[in-house]
Design an enzyme around this catalytic site. Structure first.
Site, PDB file in Angstrom:
ATOM      1  N   ARG A  12      18.255  -1.839 -43.116  1.00 49.02           N
ATOM      2  CA  ARG A  12      19.614  -1.304 -43.004  1.00 49.02           C
ATOM      3  C   ARG A  12      20.644  -2.412 -42.816  1.00 49.02           C
ATOM      4  NH1 ARG A  12      16.261   2.482 -40.931  1.00 49.02           N
ATOM      5  NH2 ARG A  12      16.199   1.449 -38.922  1.00 49.02           N
ATOM      6  N   GLU A  14       6.172  -3.311 -29.738  1.00 51.04           N
ATOM      7  CA  GLU A  14       5.653  -2.573 -28.588  1.00 51.04           C
ATOM      8  C   GLU A  14       4.116  -2.592 -28.615  1.00 51.04           C
ATOM      9  OE1 GLU A  14       7.411   1.246 -28.471  1.00 51.04           O
ATOM     10  OE2 GLU A  14       6.535   1.742 -26.524  1.00 51.04           O
TER      11      GLU A  14
HETATM   12  P1  AMP Z   1      14.325  -4.575 -32.154  1.00 47.97           P
HETATM   13  O1  AMP Z   1      13.541  -5.668 -32.843  1.00 47.97           O
HETATM   14  O2  AMP Z   1      13.537  -3.881 -31.091  1.00 47.97           O
HETATM   15  O3  AMP Z   1      15.675  -5.072 -31.664  1.00 47.97           O
HETATM   16  O4  AMP Z   1      14.588  -3.453 -33.245  1.00 47.97           O
HETATM   17  C1  AMP Z   1      15.624  -3.599 -34.152  1.00 47.97           C
HETATM   18  C2  AMP Z   1      15.252  -3.131 -35.529  1.00 47.97           C
HETATM   19  O5  AMP Z   1      14.525  -1.925 -35.503  1.00 47.97           O
HETATM   20  C3  AMP Z   1      16.490  -2.899 -36.355  1.00 47.97           C
HETATM   21  O6  AMP Z   1      16.245  -3.381 -37.670  1.00 47.97           O
HETATM   22  C4  AMP Z   1      16.698  -1.399 -36.316  1.00 47.97           C
HETATM   23  O7  AMP Z   1      17.093  -0.917 -37.588  1.00 47.97           O
HETATM   24  C5  AMP Z   1      15.346  -0.824 -35.910  1.00 47.97           C
HETATM   25  N1  AMP Z   1      15.421   0.095 -34.754  1.00 47.97           N
HETATM   26  C6  AMP Z   1      14.866  -0.122 -33.538  1.00 47.97           C
HETATM   27  N2  AMP Z   1      15.074   0.898 -32.717  1.00 47.97           N
HETATM   28  C7  AMP Z   1      15.806   1.801 -33.410  1.00 47.97           C
HETATM   29  C8  AMP Z   1      16.375   3.078 -33.101  1.00 47.97           C
HETATM   30  N3  AMP Z   1      16.227   3.651 -31.895  1.00 47.97           N
HETATM   31  N4  AMP Z   1      17.086   3.708 -34.055  1.00 47.97           N
HETATM   32  C9  AMP Z   1      17.242   3.146 -35.271  1.00 47.97           C
HETATM   33  N5  AMP Z   1      16.737   1.958 -35.625  1.00 47.97           N
HETATM   34  C10 AMP Z   1      16.011   1.282 -34.715  1.00 47.97           C
END
Ligand code: AMP
Length: 175
Positions: free
Chosen positions: A61, A98
């Site tokens: 996205r 996770e």
């Molecule tokens: P992180 O690496 O945990 O910061 O996750 C970020 C990535 O995962 C981004 O590319 C987001 O598009 C996706 N992502 C993680 N959590 C969500 C969520 N609750 N809703 C939508 N996209 C998420």
């Protein structure tokens, strides 16, 4: 645009893609041309008088917002993709999820040492993905001017993983 309008356009989907996750669906923002344009204009206004050489866009996205922002700023984009998607020579960085781990990659010539880049994604959660993207850019030796997100899940403290960088988000979700 008020932040309330933007916040109202984010659709919360409980338990997607797995139980316990509240997925923030940005599709309604993209479907509203005026709102989508305003998001890009607000982020773009921060860099109007700055030289930005490339927008580093995060799979998938981040591609959408980052591409529109690149058009506004008159620069190109550089793709950070999930492992195995890029056809040319790549640098790769692994990061913890996770459960288990994942890796992201960038073409070795996607940006050049010394380039001034922005990293763009739709959402900052734990910060693992963005940190991996930043590590790829550091490997190449380009300069990260800022990381830009539309949504930040601040209760996950993703910023802590991005210490030392400028991190901006339009909407903060705090619980
Ligand atoms: P992180 O690496 O945990 O910061 O996750 C970020 C990535 O995962 C981004 O590319 C987001 O598009 C996706 N992502 C993680 N959590 C969500 C969520 N609750 N809703 C939508 N996209 C998420």
């Amino acid at each position: 645009m008020s932040l309330e309008t933007l916040t109202a356009a984010i659709r919360d989907i409980p338990d997607f893609p797995k139980p316990g996750i509240m997925f923030k669906d940005i599709s309604p923002i993209l479907q509203d041309g005026a709102l989508f344009a305003e998001v890009i204009d607000i982020i773009g206004a921060r860099y109007e008088n700055q030289q930005i050489d490339s927008i580093v866009v995060i799979d998938a996205r981040g591609f959408i917002f980052g591409s529109a922002l690149a058009y506004k700023l008159g620069c190109g984009i550089s793709l950070v993709r999930k492992q195995g998607k890029l056809p040319w020579k790549t640098y790769s960085v692994s990061y913890e999820l996770e459960y288990g781990s994942a890796a992201v990659e960038i073409h070795i010539d996607a940006v050049s040492a010394g380039d001034r880049v922005l990293i763009v994604d739709d959402l900052l959660a734990t910060g693992g993905t963005a940190r991996a993207g930043a590590d790829l850019i550091e490997k190449i030796g380009a300069r990260i001017i800022a990381l830009e997100f539309v949504i930040e899940l601040s209760f996950l403290n993703g910023r802590d993983k991005l210490d030392g960088y400028t991190v901006n988000s339009l909407i903060e979700v705090s619980d």
